[in-house]
Design an enzyme around this catalytic site. Structure first.
Site, PDB file in Angstrom:
ATOM      1  N   GLY A   4      43.598  43.691  33.941  1.00  0.00           N
ATOM      2  CA  GLY A   4      45.004  43.148  33.923  1.00  0.00           C
ATOM      3  C   GLY A   4      44.722  41.820  34.591  1.00  0.00           C
ATOM      4  O   GLY A   4      43.706  41.303  35.214  1.00  0.00           O
ATOM      5  N   GLY A  52      47.439  38.224  36.363  1.00  0.00           N
ATOM      6  CA  GLY A  52      48.733  37.958  36.942  1.00  0.00           C
ATOM      7  C   GLY A  52      48.837  36.160  37.228  1.00  0.00           C
ATOM      8  O   GLY A  52      48.053  35.272  36.237  1.00  0.00           O
ATOM      9  N   THR A  84      48.008  34.270  39.607  1.00  0.00           N
ATOM     10  CA  THR A  84      46.596  33.428  39.844  1.00  0.00           C
ATOM     11  C   THR A  84      45.130  34.346  39.615  1.00  0.00           C
ATOM     12  O   THR A  84      44.358  33.639  39.552  1.00  0.00           O
ATOM     13  CB  THR A  84      46.832  33.486  41.665  1.00  0.00           C
ATOM     14  OG1 THR A  84      48.029  32.852  41.778  1.00  0.00           O
ATOM     15  CG2 THR A  84      45.690  32.827  42.235  1.00  0.00           C
ATOM     16  N   LYS A  85      45.175  35.476  39.554  1.00  0.00           N
ATOM     17  CA  LYS A  85      44.026  36.321  39.622  1.00  0.00           C
ATOM     18  C   LYS A  85      43.914  37.165  38.296  1.00  0.00           C
ATOM     19  O   LYS A  85      44.720  37.690  37.607  1.00  0.00           O
ATOM     20  CB  LYS A  85      43.821  37.256  40.693  1.00  0.00           C
ATOM     21  CG  LYS A  85      43.814  36.522  42.207  1.00  0.00           C
ATOM     22  CD  LYS A  85      43.945  37.299  43.174  1.00  0.00           C
ATOM     23  CE  LYS A  85      45.366  37.777  43.377  1.00  0.00           C
ATOM     24  NZ  LYS A  85      45.512  38.583  44.559  1.00  0.00           N
ATOM     25  N   VAL A 142      41.813  40.931  36.982  1.00  0.00           N
ATOM     26  CA  VAL A 142      41.185  42.107  37.878  1.00  0.00           C
ATOM     27  C   VAL A 142      40.471  42.555  36.633  1.00  0.00           C
ATOM     28  O   VAL A 142      41.055  42.928  35.590  1.00  0.00           O
ATOM     29  CB  VAL A 142      42.163  42.680  38.352  1.00  0.00           C
ATOM     30  CG1 VAL A 142      41.630  43.910  38.983  1.00  0.00           C
ATOM     31  CG2 VAL A 142      43.076  42.030  39.291  1.00  0.00           C
ATOM     32  N   LYS A 160      38.035  41.066  41.508  1.00  0.00           N
ATOM     33  CA  LYS A 160      39.254  39.896  41.553  1.00  0.00           C
ATOM     34  C   LYS A 160      38.364  38.515  41.424  1.00  0.00           C
ATOM     35  O   LYS A 160      37.574  38.226  42.313  1.00  0.00           O
ATOM     36  CB  LYS A 160      40.099  39.976  42.757  1.00  0.00           C
ATOM     37  CG  LYS A 160      41.112  41.212  42.442  1.00  0.00           C
ATOM     38  CD  LYS A 160      42.219  40.770  43.958  1.00  0.00           C
ATOM     39  CE  LYS A 160      43.070  42.079  43.679  1.00  0.00           C
ATOM     40  NZ  LYS A 160      44.156  41.934  44.874  1.00  0.00           N
ATOM     41  N   ASP A 164      55.691  38.966  47.821  1.00  0.00           N
ATOM     42  CA  ASP A 164      55.653  39.361  46.472  1.00  0.00           C
ATOM     43  C   ASP A 164      55.860  40.857  46.591  1.00  0.00           C
ATOM     44  O   ASP A 164      54.986  41.627  46.091  1.00  0.00           O
ATOM     45  CB  ASP A 164      54.594  38.805  45.610  1.00  0.00           C
ATOM     46  CG  ASP A 164      55.265  39.184  44.035  1.00  0.00           C
ATOM     47  OD1 ASP A 164      56.032  39.310  43.515  1.00  0.00           O
ATOM     48  OD2 ASP A 164      54.258  39.099  43.402  1.00  0.00           O
TER      49      ASP A 164
END
Length: 458
Positions: free
Chosen positions: A105, A107, A109-110, A112, A126, A238
């Site tokens: 997945g 998001g 910024t990163k 994985v 990551k 978050d």
């Protein structure tokens, strides 16, 4: 362009990428999945001319980079070390030998990914998501791909630094990192973490209350640690269920790049209102100019609204419900701090494990006969929530409690107490509507209603 499109096609068909390629092209996995071509690595094709020297970074981007670098150094100083991998941890050599990389997945910024290690086992990788919103927004402002990816990489370095310093069962374990700062503007970081599975709230709602209580208790213990961490009080800015994973049945926070050790500065109490979509809480401004307990209280209310309200009350033992209601009310109003909340949870755990929550009631076990060394076939009838989807398998404190449960089920005629235990050490009991089909089992005891055993061959 054609090569990138071909890579995207291979990823859409479920192809895998070597870990060495992931390191060389830190943005490629997510980009290929999304059929994007921007934000790739910096490696040229064999025989291609050398790339032109990088252009000077825009002043605004240089300032943002300086700020993040300064914040990272301040965090490293507080953590007592720099960005080196822990002794004995995984490094670039281990990453280059890893295989079977598949994206899990991505998001803001990163990205994985999952990878298999050469020595066995698997880790989560990551790295910076070159097509993520953070990099895209930076590109819109500055049009400097390498500098924007470097800006995002500082968030990952911050997370690595926090994970090196913070050691708790509720925080995902950092196994190592690979760090490459050889480029003029590019900064490549890959963190190798404990691999978990996503937290599925819908599935959790269908699990027995004892397992849901475990999730909430683990979260409270984590928040207690964060409130008293070696770096000071830490807030998860978050705070969402998606920031957590399950590892061997245990809840762990896996995303720490938005964690902060800074508490809100203030001049007066009016500067210290803690706002949520449905509630606001006035806090005090301390003599040192910080809003007292704001990090701790923000974490706690988020735990209440995202976890406690859904997982704590449903199908709880009736005698424990008043204690759970007190916890919900006190955390929902922030009358409790994390110390009081943990104390309340530990009290419920003690009552539950010890059996003290059981109300005085007539003894039911006298109405049953016991057969040691036998069990019955599981799957006779179903109840909810059960530890087995095949039948009615529940956690009990004792055979006496199991007898009371059996009496409350109209179809129940017998039950088996096994040696299987839950995380609290309580045995599991299987309930049946028929006392027949006995199976030898030295570690089990079958209890059959005397009325049901009349006329049956046992």
């Amino acid at each position: 362009m054609a090569a990138a499109a071909a890579a995207a096609g291979r990823w859409r068909r479920g192809a895998r990428l070597s870990a060495a390629a992931l390191l060389a092209l830190p943005a490629l996995p997510a980009l290929a999945l999304l059929a994007l071509t921007a934000g790739g690595g910096g490696e040229g094709q064999p025989g291609s001319p050398p790339p032109p020297p990088p252009l000077p970074l825009p002043p605004g981007l240089r300032e943002e980079l300086r700020q993040r670098r300064r914040d990272l150094r301040r965090l490293e100083a507080a953590a007592g070390g720099g960005g080196e991998a822990a002794a004995g941890g995984l490094g670039c050599g281990d990453l280059s030998l890893a295989t079977g990389v598949s994206v899990l997945g991505w998001g803001f910024t990163k990205v994985v990914a999952r990878a298999a290690l050469a020595g066995g086992g698997a880790v989560a990788l990551k790295s910076v998501h070159g097509a993520g919103r953070e990099v895209r927004q930076c590109l819109q402002r500055y049009r400097a791909p390498a500098g924007c990816r470097r800006l995002a990489a500082y968030k990952l370095l911050k997370e690595v630094t926090l994970l090196q310093r913070l050691q708790h069962p509720g925080i995902v374990q950092l196994h190592g990192q690979c760090y490459d700062n050889s480029g003029d503007a590019e900064l490549r970081v890959t963190a190798m973490l404990e691999l978990g599975s996503p937290l599925e709230m819908i599935q959790l709602l269908q699990t027995p209350w004892e397992e849901r209580f475990k999730i909430c208790l683990s979260l409270v213990r984590l928040l207690f640690y964060l409130a008293h961490s070696p770096l000071g009080s830490i807030v998860l800015l978050d705070f969402q269920p998606r920031q957590f994973v399950m590892v061997d049945g245990n809840l762990k926070v896996t995303d720490m790049d938005d964690a902060s050790t800074e508490e809100l500065s203030c001049k007066e109490d009016n500067d210290c209102t803690l706002d949520f979509p449905t509630k606001s809480f006035p806090l005090k401004c301390s003599v040192v100019g910080k809003c007292e307990g704001i990090n701790e209280k923000k974490n706690l209310f988020n735990a209440y609204r995202y976890f406690f309200t859904y997982l704590l009350p449903h199908s709880a033992p009736p005698a424990l419900r008043p204690f759970l209601s007190d916890i919900l009310n006190a955390t929902g109003d922030l009358r409790y701090g994390i110390n009081e909340t943990l104390e309340a949870f530990e009290k419920v755990l003690h009552l539950y494990k010890s059996g003290l929550y059981l109300q005085k009631r007539p003894l039911h076990l006298k109405d049953y006969i016991s057969l040691k060394g036998f069990r019955t076939v599981e799957g006779d009838y179903k109840c909810w929530p059960s530890y087995s989807h095949l039948g009615c398998l529940l956690s009990v404190h004792s055979a006496e409690e199991a007898a009371a449960i059996c009496n409350s089920h109209s179809q129940c005629q017998s039950f088996t107490v096994t040696q299987r235990r839950t995380w609290t050490g309580r045995p599991l009991a299987s309930f049946q509507s028929s006392p027949t089909d006995l199976i030898p089992d030295a570690n089990a005891v079958v209890y059959i209603k005397r009325s049901a055993s009349s006329g049956e061959r046992l």
